[in-house]
Design a protein around this motif. Structure first.
Motif, mmCIF file in Angstrom:
data_model
loop_
_atom_site.group_PDB
_atom_site.id
_atom_site.type_symbol
_atom_site.label_atom_id
_atom_site.label_comp_id
_atom_site.label_asym_id
_atom_site.label_seq_id
_atom_site.Cartn_x
_atom_site.Cartn_y
_atom_site.Cartn_z
ATOM 1 N N LEU A 236 17.249 18.524 5.171
ATOM 2 C CA LEU A 236 16.378 17.361 5.337
ATOM 3 C C LEU A 236 16.350 16.515 4.066
ATOM 4 N N LYS A 237 16.255 15.210 4.245
ATOM 5 C CA LYS A 237 16.069 14.285 3.130
ATOM 6 C C LYS A 237 14.638 13.767 3.164
ATOM 7 N N ARG A 238 14.122 13.429 1.993
ATOM 8 C CA ARG A 238 12.740 12.982 1.911
ATOM 9 C C ARG A 238 12.680 11.553 1.396
ATOM 10 N N PHE A 239 11.699 10.792 1.919
ATOM 11 C CA PHE A 239 11.499 9.405 1.526
ATOM 12 C C PHE A 239 10.013 9.136 1.345
ATOM 13 N N HIS B 40 0.849 -1.193 0.000
ATOM 14 C CA HIS B 40 0.000 0.000 0.000
ATOM 15 C C HIS B 40 0.884 1.242 0.000
ATOM 16 N N ASP B 41 0.607 2.153 -0.922
ATOM 17 C CA ASP B 41 1.297 3.439 -0.978
ATOM 18 C C ASP B 41 0.481 4.433 -0.143
ATOM 19 N N TYR B 42 1.075 4.911 0.966
ATOM 20 C CA TYR B 42 0.356 5.835 1.841
ATOM 21 C C TYR B 42 0.259 7.243 1.248
ATOM 22 N N ARG B 43 0.992 7.493 0.160
ATOM 23 C CA ARG B 43 1.062 8.832 -0.417
ATOM 24 C C ARG B 43 1.479 9.839 0.646
ATOM 25 N N GLN B 44 2.466 9.414 1.429
ATOM 26 C CA GLN B 44 3.057 10.265 2.449
ATOM 27 C C GLN B 44 4.569 10.345 2.227
ATOM 28 N N THR B 45 5.142 11.428 2.697
ATOM 29 C CA THR B 45 6.576 11.663 2.597
ATOM 30 C C THR B 45 7.143 11.833 3.996
ATOM 31 N N ALA B 46 8.269 11.188 4.262
ATOM 32 C CA ALA B 46 8.987 11.394 5.524
ATOM 33 C C ALA B 46 10.153 12.344 5.269
ATOM 34 N N TRP B 47 10.179 13.441 6.016
ATOM 35 C CA TRP B 47 11.318 14.364 5.999
ATOM 36 C C TRP B 47 12.194 14.016 7.201
ATOM 37 N N VAL B 48 13.458 13.732 6.929
ATOM 38 C CA VAL B 48 14.356 13.186 7.944
ATOM 39 C C VAL B 48 15.617 14.034 8.040
ATOM 40 N N GLY B 49 16.044 14.315 9.269
ATOM 41 C CA GLY B 49 17.284 15.061 9.492
ATOM 42 C C GLY B 49 17.529 15.189 10.987
ATOM 43 N N GLN B 50 18.270 16.219 11.366
ATOM 44 C CA GLN B 50 18.550 16.474 12.775
ATOM 45 C C GLN B 50 18.288 17.940 13.089
#
Length: 418
Positions: A293-296, A198-208
């Motif tokens: 930030l990186k996005r996934f 299932h594709d949640y059609r969400q993006t995770a922004w990741v960093g510190q």
């Protein structure tokens, strides 16, 4: 046994099997050359207390680089309804559960470097039994009647192959010819039963981020109006956000937002800091600096069966979960340790098929309970239902007031379903 993938789960499996199954020859495969310094990988991992215990058993726990989690603070951003007044907040504390910590935060690089060093040291002690094949990607898997043929430049036969190689969710991976990685090769082999996807059609922004006024050792989970935000405390010495002021604390950031209405994509760092401060709980402190930030892309992919013939999948090769509960790696490590435990009960090569018949049943409760829980939470963020926020707030208020229920949830997050 061939172990394909030298990430945390593959290394954990190989090292644990080397220690507990002295009758088993093990070869570890990974496309990454040993010359690469894995310790520099800054990705952040949230490890449960159960995972910390498992890594300690392997003598591969890097306590100096880890930040213990003393408390998890879960809240929901207003407007929301709380019958007890104020914002709905759930506090889960290690002291209340009688444990040293709820878990710990560690970078992916430090964890893999520690596990890899432990594996290489063990392999050097037993070179006739333990083997490494780094820098040689597995290009093909071929099922045999009583084993598996693995091609990593040279075709070799193994009695058992464990695929522990996985990655991030790729919405385009289902397209024909999208991937030739070993995990995809194994999926084609086992592809008679299509994975749950299932594709949640969400993006995770990741960093510190760098915080002022944050309490030590507290992990924050915030159900904001734009999606869940996690702030995980980092130990001193972790990669810091740019231009930190004197005396800050640092945290890893994971912010999940709708891909079709992304509030962060067009913003610069200063604007992201301003938006983040408007969303996080006041007790988390104030963000004063942020890394790029990186996005996934986020989605669920879970194989319906772990075993086919003499091939087993564990970790991300078996299931890729939404990061809302931070349980993907913990589930994968339990996959690895349970597989070794089952072989310990039948300590001979002739029992391979008998053991594999039991893997599915022994992992089902823990695995599907976690898949269902994270999938439900991830989907609720996209439901445009009136009153959903109020219902979530009421549930959080009830959970905070129900001590035994909260303790049961905390134990499940620390140790999984048993």
């Amino acid at each position: 046994m061939a172990v394909v993938g030298a990430g945390p789960v593959g290394l954990g499996l190989a090292l644990h099997a080397a220690q507990q199954l002295p009758w088993l020859d093990i070869t570890l495969f990974d496309a990454r050359p040993l010359t690469i310094d894995v310790s520099r990988d800054p990705r952040t991992l949230a490890l449960s207390l159960g995972s910390v215990h498992l890594l300690r058993r392997l003598k591969a726990w890097d306590a100096a680089a880890a930040q213990p989690i003393a408390e998890v603070h879960v809240s929901q951003q207003p407007p929301s309804w709380n019958p007890l007044g104020g914002e709905p907040v759930v506090h889960i504390r290690a002291a209340d559960e009688g444990v040293e910590m709820l878990g710990a935060v560690l970078t992916h690089g430090r964890l893999v470097a520690h596990l890899q060093a432990a594996w290489l040291a063990r392999a050097a002690q037993e070179p006739q039994r333990l083997h490494s094949s780094f820098g040689a990607p597995v290009s093909a898997l071929k099922p045999l009647v009583d084993g598996v043929e693995i091609d990593a430049g040279v075709a070799e036969r193994f009695d058992l192959a464990v695929i522990a190689e996985g990655g991030v969710f790729n919405p385009r991976a289902a397209a024909p010819g999208a991937s030739t990685a070993p995990a995809a090769e194994a999926a084609r082999w086992l592809g008679a039963r299509r994975p749950l996807r299932h594709d949640y059609r969400q993006t995770a922004w990741v960093g510190q981020v760098t915080l002022q006024g944050a309490p030590a050792g507290v992990a924050f989970e915030r159900f904001s109006r734009s999606g869940p935000i996690a702030l995980l405390p980092l130990a001193p010495g972790s990669t810091a956000a740019r231009e930190p002021p004197a005396g800050p604390s640092r945290a890893a950031l994971v912010w999940c937002v709708a891909s079709d209405d992304d509030p962060l994509a067009a913003l610069d760092d200063a604007q992201r800091i301003e938006v983040l401060n408007a969303h996080i709980h006041p007790h988390a402190g104030r963000v004063v600096a942020i890394t790029p930030l990186k996005r996934f892309d986020l989605g669920l992919q879970a194989e319906r069966t772990l075993v086919d013939g003499r091939c087993v999948r564990i970790g991300n090769a078996a299931q890729m979960l939404h990061p809302v509960a931070g349980q993907g790696l913990n589930l994968g490590l339990r996959d690895a340790f349970e597989l070794v435990r089952l072989f310990q009960a039948r300590p001979d090569a002739a029992a391979i098929d008998a053991v594999l018949r039991h893997v599915e049943r022994h992992r089902a409760l823990d695995r599907w309970a976690m898949i269902a829980a994270t999938d439900f939470l991830a989907r609720t963020f996209t439901w445009p239902l009136p009153g959903l926020g109020a219902a979530r707030g009421l549930g959080m208020a009830m959970l905070q007031a129900a001590g035994p229920l909260k303790s049961m949830l905390a134990r499940q997050m620390m140790f999984g379903r048993r």
